[in-house]
Motif scaffolding. Structure first.
Motif, PDB file in Angstrom:
ATOM      1  N   GLN A  69      67.845  72.108   6.861  1.00 21.07           N
ATOM      2  CA  GLN A  69      67.305  73.404   6.486  1.00 21.07           C
ATOM      3  C   GLN A  69      66.359  73.288   5.288  1.00 21.07           C
ATOM      4  O   GLN A  69      65.253  73.853   5.286  1.00 21.07           O
ATOM      5  N   SER A  70      66.791  72.545   4.267  1.00 19.17           N
ATOM      6  CA  SER A  70      65.968  72.416   3.058  1.00 19.17           C
ATOM      7  C   SER A  70      64.692  71.639   3.344  1.00 19.17           C
ATOM      8  O   SER A  70      63.632  71.939   2.779  1.00 19.17           O
ATOM      9  N   PHE A  71      64.768  70.646   4.224  1.00 18.18           N
ATOM     10  CA  PHE A  71      63.578  69.872   4.564  1.00 18.18           C
ATOM     11  C   PHE A  71      62.561  70.732   5.303  1.00 18.18           C
ATOM     12  O   PHE A  71      61.361  70.615   5.093  1.00 18.18           O
ATOM     13  N   ASN A  72      63.060  71.625   6.141  1.00 19.17           N
ATOM     14  CA  ASN A  72      62.172  72.535   6.853  1.00 19.17           C
ATOM     15  C   ASN A  72      61.510  73.511   5.883  1.00 19.17           C
ATOM     16  O   ASN A  72      60.347  73.896   6.063  1.00 19.17           O
ATOM     17  N   LEU A  73      62.229  73.906   4.836  1.00 22.42           N
ATOM     18  CA  LEU A  73      61.697  74.869   3.875  1.00 22.42           C
ATOM     19  C   LEU A  73      60.534  74.301   3.053  1.00 22.42           C
ATOM     20  O   LEU A  73      59.648  75.049   2.640  1.00 22.42           O
ATOM     21  N   ILE A  74      60.536  72.993   2.805  1.00 25.76           N
ATOM     22  CA  ILE A  74      59.451  72.432   1.997  1.00 25.76           C
ATOM     23  C   ILE A  74      58.222  72.074   2.823  1.00 25.76           C
ATOM     24  O   ILE A  74      57.195  71.664   2.266  1.00 25.76           O
ATOM     25  N   ASP A  75      58.316  72.239   4.144  1.00 23.16           N
ATOM     26  CA  ASP A  75      57.179  71.911   5.012  1.00 23.16           C
ATOM     27  C   ASP A  75      56.196  73.079   4.996  1.00 23.16           C
ATOM     28  O   ASP A  75      56.032  73.793   5.979  1.00 23.16           O
ATOM     29  N   GLY A  76      55.526  73.253   3.830  1.00 25.24           N
ATOM     30  CA  GLY A  76      54.630  74.387   3.682  1.00 25.24           C
ATOM     31  C   GLY A  76      53.228  74.024   3.253  1.00 25.24           C
ATOM     32  O   GLY A  76      52.374  74.905   3.123  1.00 25.24           O
ATOM     33  N   MET A  77      52.958  72.737   3.034  1.00 25.94           N
ATOM     34  CA  MET A  77      51.624  72.292   2.636  1.00 25.94           C
ATOM     35  C   MET A  77      51.317  70.962   3.293  1.00 25.94           C
ATOM     36  O   MET A  77      52.236  70.162   3.559  1.00 25.94           O
ATOM     37  N   ASP A  78      50.057  70.685   3.519  1.00 24.28           N
ATOM     38  CA  ASP A  78      49.648  69.458   4.191  1.00 24.28           C
ATOM     39  C   ASP A  78      50.194  68.235   3.462  1.00 24.28           C
ATOM     40  O   ASP A  78      49.945  68.040   2.270  1.00 24.28           O
TER      41      ASP A  78
END
Length: 249
Positions: A69-78
């Motif tokens: 879940q946390s890894f998915n949350l940081i996937d917000g920038m190239d």
């Protein structure tokens, strides 16, 4: 679950419950493995009995649920998530010698080059959940019985980022599953721009992960880095609350 989310945009509640079920399934055999390997595990200088297995089961369920879940949350920038995945896999290889990591490094490097500095390939929820879950498994498999704190150090950045957004949403009275722009990468991008925010967060994540490697002087790097990261989180919580007070309605 990630593939279904990319295709059908699952609700946060469904994703959380599905992730919890998967985490429980993964945690049971690991809890038994801990119990068979040694009676006590040292976690951040705390002695945790591992036998019977249900003593460590809640911690392992939390681990297998929170890390993807946390890894998915940081996937917000190239490049942010792929760069972090490459960094974590490298530290697992250098620090504790997991033999399967070199093959993963090649795949992560290729994905990273397609994702940064200008993304032409995106992880999506499917890729982010998969990477988080895979790296979470490898972190426990990489001599975790001898040094469980390894996993906490290498994943300190996504764990703290997740704690940051949960804290802000709770204090602002917003649903915990509601998306926002209060993550560390959003906060730093608003101050210094995305071009510099991503490398800065890679550097901070590397400073946190260097502790378990055993390099001379590594402990002098990771502990100040942890204090600095906690101070940043406190600053951004205060900043977000102040901004919410200025927003009409």
């Amino acid at each position: 679950m990630g593939a279904l989310d990319d295709r059908h945009s699952l609700s946060p509640r469904i994703k959380a419950l599905a992730g919890l079920g998967l985490a429980f399934t993964l945690a049971i055999p690991v809890a038994y493995a801990f119990a068979l390997d040694r009676p006590v595990a040292m976690l951040m200088r705390l002695s945790i009995p591992t036998n019977p297995p249900y003593l460590t089961l809640p911690l392992l369920v939390l681990w297998f649920w929170a890390i993807p879940q946390s890894f998915n949350l940081i996937d917000g920038m190239d490049g942010l998530a792929t760069g972090l995945a490459l960094l974590i896999a490298s530290f697992l290889l250098v620090g504790r010698g997991f033999t399967g990591t070199p093959f993963l490094l090649g795949a992560l490097l290729a994905t990273f080059l397609l994702n940064w500095p200008k993304a032409i390939h995106f992880l999506g929820d499917c890729g982010a959940y998969f990477l988080g879950g895979l790296l979470g498994l490898l972190a426990l498999r990489t001599r975790a019985f001898e040094f469980p704190s390894l996993a906490l150090w290498v994943f300190a950045y996504p764990i703290l980022d997740m704690a940051l957004v949960i804290t802000i949403r709770f204090l602002r009275g917003r649903p915990l599953g509601a998306g926002d722009r209060n993550h560390l990468h959003h906060q730093w991008a608003s101050l210094i721009g995305e071009r510099w925010a991503v490398p800065l967060l890679w550097l901070e994540a590397a400073a946190l992960a260097v502790g378990p490697t055993g390099f001379p002087g590594s402990s002098w790097v990771c502990w100040p880095a942890l204090v600095l990261m906690l101070a940043q989180c406190a600053f951004f919580v205060r900043r977000s609350l102040q901004e919410s007070e200025k927003t009409p309605g």
